[in-house]
Design a protein around this motif. Sequence first.
Motif, mmCIF file in Angstrom:
data_model
loop_
_atom_site.group_PDB
_atom_site.id
_atom_site.type_symbol
_atom_site.label_atom_id
_atom_site.label_comp_id
_atom_site.label_asym_id
_atom_site.label_seq_id
_atom_site.Cartn_x
_atom_site.Cartn_y
_atom_site.Cartn_z
ATOM 1 N N ASN A 61 18.487 12.765 -0.955
ATOM 2 C CA ASN A 61 17.458 13.151 -2.129
ATOM 3 C C ASN A 61 17.553 12.113 -3.198
ATOM 4 O OD1 ASN A 61 16.865 15.535 -0.918
ATOM 5 N ND2 ASN A 61 18.705 16.345 -1.754
ATOM 6 N N SER A 62 17.645 10.876 -2.923
ATOM 7 C CA SER A 62 17.790 9.785 -3.944
ATOM 8 C C SER A 62 16.427 9.545 -4.753
ATOM 9 C CB SER A 62 17.893 8.421 -3.054
ATOM 10 O OG SER A 62 17.719 7.277 -4.186
ATOM 11 N N PRO A 63 16.390 9.378 -6.099
ATOM 12 C CA PRO A 63 15.100 9.320 -7.003
ATOM 13 C C PRO A 63 14.815 7.785 -6.944
ATOM 14 C CG PRO A 63 17.265 9.460 -8.390
ATOM 15 C CD PRO A 63 17.785 9.507 -6.844
ATOM 16 N N ALA A 64 15.400 6.978 -6.254
ATOM 17 C CA ALA A 64 15.187 5.321 -6.616
ATOM 18 C C ALA A 64 14.197 5.046 -5.484
ATOM 19 C CB ALA A 64 16.319 4.591 -6.277
ATOM 20 N N PHE A 65 13.401 4.304 -6.088
ATOM 21 C CA PHE A 65 12.152 3.568 -5.436
ATOM 22 C C PHE A 65 11.752 2.354 -5.701
ATOM 23 C CE2 PHE A 65 9.892 6.088 -8.550
ATOM 24 C CZ PHE A 65 8.958 4.992 -8.929
ATOM 25 N N LEU A 66 10.876 1.868 -4.692
ATOM 26 C CA LEU A 66 10.063 0.443 -5.220
ATOM 27 C C LEU A 66 8.706 0.460 -4.835
ATOM 28 C CD1 LEU A 66 12.818 -2.123 -3.774
ATOM 29 C CD2 LEU A 66 12.291 -1.802 -6.108
ATOM 30 N N LEU A 113 16.504 -4.318 4.437
ATOM 31 C CA LEU A 113 16.919 -5.539 3.887
ATOM 32 C C LEU A 113 18.482 -5.794 4.271
ATOM 33 C CD1 LEU A 113 15.749 -5.282 0.181
ATOM 34 C CD2 LEU A 113 14.407 -6.007 1.965
ATOM 35 N N TYR A 114 18.654 -6.977 4.741
ATOM 36 C CA TYR A 114 20.027 -7.579 5.407
ATOM 37 C C TYR A 114 20.496 -8.585 4.654
ATOM 38 C CZ TYR A 114 17.749 -5.139 9.446
ATOM 39 O OH TYR A 114 16.901 -4.406 10.198
ATOM 40 N N LEU A 128 22.870 -4.611 7.572
ATOM 41 C CA LEU A 128 21.703 -3.847 6.736
ATOM 42 C C LEU A 128 22.553 -3.251 5.375
ATOM 43 C CD1 LEU A 128 19.007 -2.405 6.949
ATOM 44 C CD2 LEU A 128 20.017 -0.467 8.111
ATOM 45 N N VAL A 129 22.058 -3.792 4.327
ATOM 46 C CA VAL A 129 22.515 -3.209 3.063
ATOM 47 C C VAL A 129 21.622 -2.417 2.414
ATOM 48 C CG1 VAL A 129 23.979 -5.194 2.695
ATOM 49 C CG2 VAL A 129 21.818 -5.415 1.893
ATOM 50 N N LEU A 130 20.102 -2.394 2.485
ATOM 51 C CA LEU A 130 19.328 -1.659 1.825
ATOM 52 C C LEU A 130 18.072 -1.059 2.783
ATOM 53 C CD1 LEU A 130 18.798 -3.593 -1.477
ATOM 54 C CD2 LEU A 130 19.787 -1.077 -1.389
ATOM 55 N N MET A 131 17.853 0.215 2.671
ATOM 56 C CA MET A 131 16.911 1.054 3.675
ATOM 57 C C MET A 131 15.991 1.676 2.908
ATOM 58 S SD MET A 131 16.954 3.344 7.014
ATOM 59 C CE MET A 131 17.723 2.176 8.009
ATOM 60 N N PHE A 132 14.711 1.277 3.056
ATOM 61 C CA PHE A 132 13.631 2.321 2.131
ATOM 62 C C PHE A 132 12.646 2.824 3.066
ATOM 63 C CE2 PHE A 132 15.118 -1.497 -0.640
ATOM 64 C CZ PHE A 132 15.263 -0.716 -1.985
ATOM 65 N N LYS A 153 0.990 -1.167 0.098
ATOM 66 C CA LYS A 153 -0.098 0.012 0.198
ATOM 67 C C LYS A 153 0.924 1.235 -0.076
ATOM 68 C CE LYS A 153 -4.154 -2.277 2.574
ATOM 69 N NZ LYS A 153 -4.316 -2.108 3.591
ATOM 70 N N HIS A 154 2.212 1.257 -0.072
ATOM 71 C CA HIS A 154 3.220 2.303 -0.098
ATOM 72 C C HIS A 154 4.207 2.341 -1.011
ATOM 73 C CE1 HIS A 154 1.215 2.061 4.086
ATOM 74 N NE2 HIS A 154 1.340 3.256 3.988
ATOM 75 N N LYS A 155 4.693 3.316 -1.165
ATOM 76 C CA LYS A 155 5.942 3.602 -2.208
ATOM 77 C C LYS A 155 7.118 3.415 -1.183
ATOM 78 C CE LYS A 155 7.872 7.079 -5.182
ATOM 79 N NZ LYS A 155 7.746 8.078 -5.800
ATOM 80 N N TRP A 156 8.255 2.937 -1.702
ATOM 81 C CA TRP A 156 9.491 2.886 -0.759
ATOM 82 C C TRP A 156 10.601 3.465 -1.007
ATOM 83 C CZ3 TRP A 156 8.412 1.261 4.071
ATOM 84 C CH2 TRP A 156 7.111 0.509 4.322
ATOM 85 N N ASN A 157 10.966 4.625 -0.712
ATOM 86 C CA ASN A 157 12.136 5.354 -1.291
ATOM 87 C C ASN A 157 13.624 4.929 -0.663
ATOM 88 O OD1 ASN A 157 10.399 7.352 -2.841
ATOM 89 N ND2 ASN A 157 9.715 7.676 -0.642
ATOM 90 N N LEU A 158 14.497 4.753 -1.659
ATOM 91 C CA LEU A 158 15.819 4.381 -1.008
ATOM 92 C C LEU A 158 16.371 5.386 -0.304
ATOM 93 C CD1 LEU A 158 18.033 2.054 -1.339
ATOM 94 C CD2 LEU A 158 18.705 3.584 -3.220
#
Length: 233
Positions: A139-144, A217-218, A223-227, A124-129
């Motif tokens: 100010n990363s433009p990347a998202f999932l 994400l680990y 911890l290698v990725l946080m959104f 239900k949400h957008k996840w910004n890197l």
Amino acid sequence: MKQLLKPKLIFTFILLFGFNLCAHADIIRLVVKEDRASCTGVAPQTCYQVKFKNSKNWELFYDQIVGFKYQPGYRYVLQVQRTKRTNVPADASAYQYKLKKVLKKYKVKTQSVQEDGVWSFVSKHKWNLIQLNGVTQENSPAFLIFDADKSRFNGYAGCNNFFGGFEKTATTITFKQIGSTLMACADERKNKLEGDLLKLMSDKTFRYDVADQTLNLYQDNKLVLMFGMSSLD
């Protein structure tokens, strides 16, 4: 005579040094909650939530516990050796913690360990890197964006849209068959971000948790990725 005294002096020094170290250590009881929470140290991260002997509420725990293997969804009661450090840097903890014994471990049913509930929320949400390999992405433009029902995701990697499938369990997610558009990217920073992100995610399995407003994400307990969560609109 001097040769006989030398080993004795060394032995005495070792005993005194060891006693001095022990004098700064104590054994404490620590309760570790079944899910982590987002926190900010040198950079955004996730922390254990703990209770000490006199704690009324859960407290964020910014340190590591040497020898402790944490598994989300389980509450732990630990016996821990706490040693006071000397010459502590300004940004470091005054104590070092080492696991002595796991006194109790039991599963707790919360939203963070209910797979369907978690992924209904995530979808239900957008996840910004906001963090990649320990580096905060300003100010990363990347998202999932995830579609849990179809086990598909799509997003933006910095220069191109990308997409693929994923497989999930209650604690892990595996990204599969990642593809992307092929637009050229003149921005060197965005180009590097995209390359690093796609390389890290492609056909990889991560342990995950959802803490407050972050999807974490680990790999190998690192911890290698946080959104960060935001609206789909």
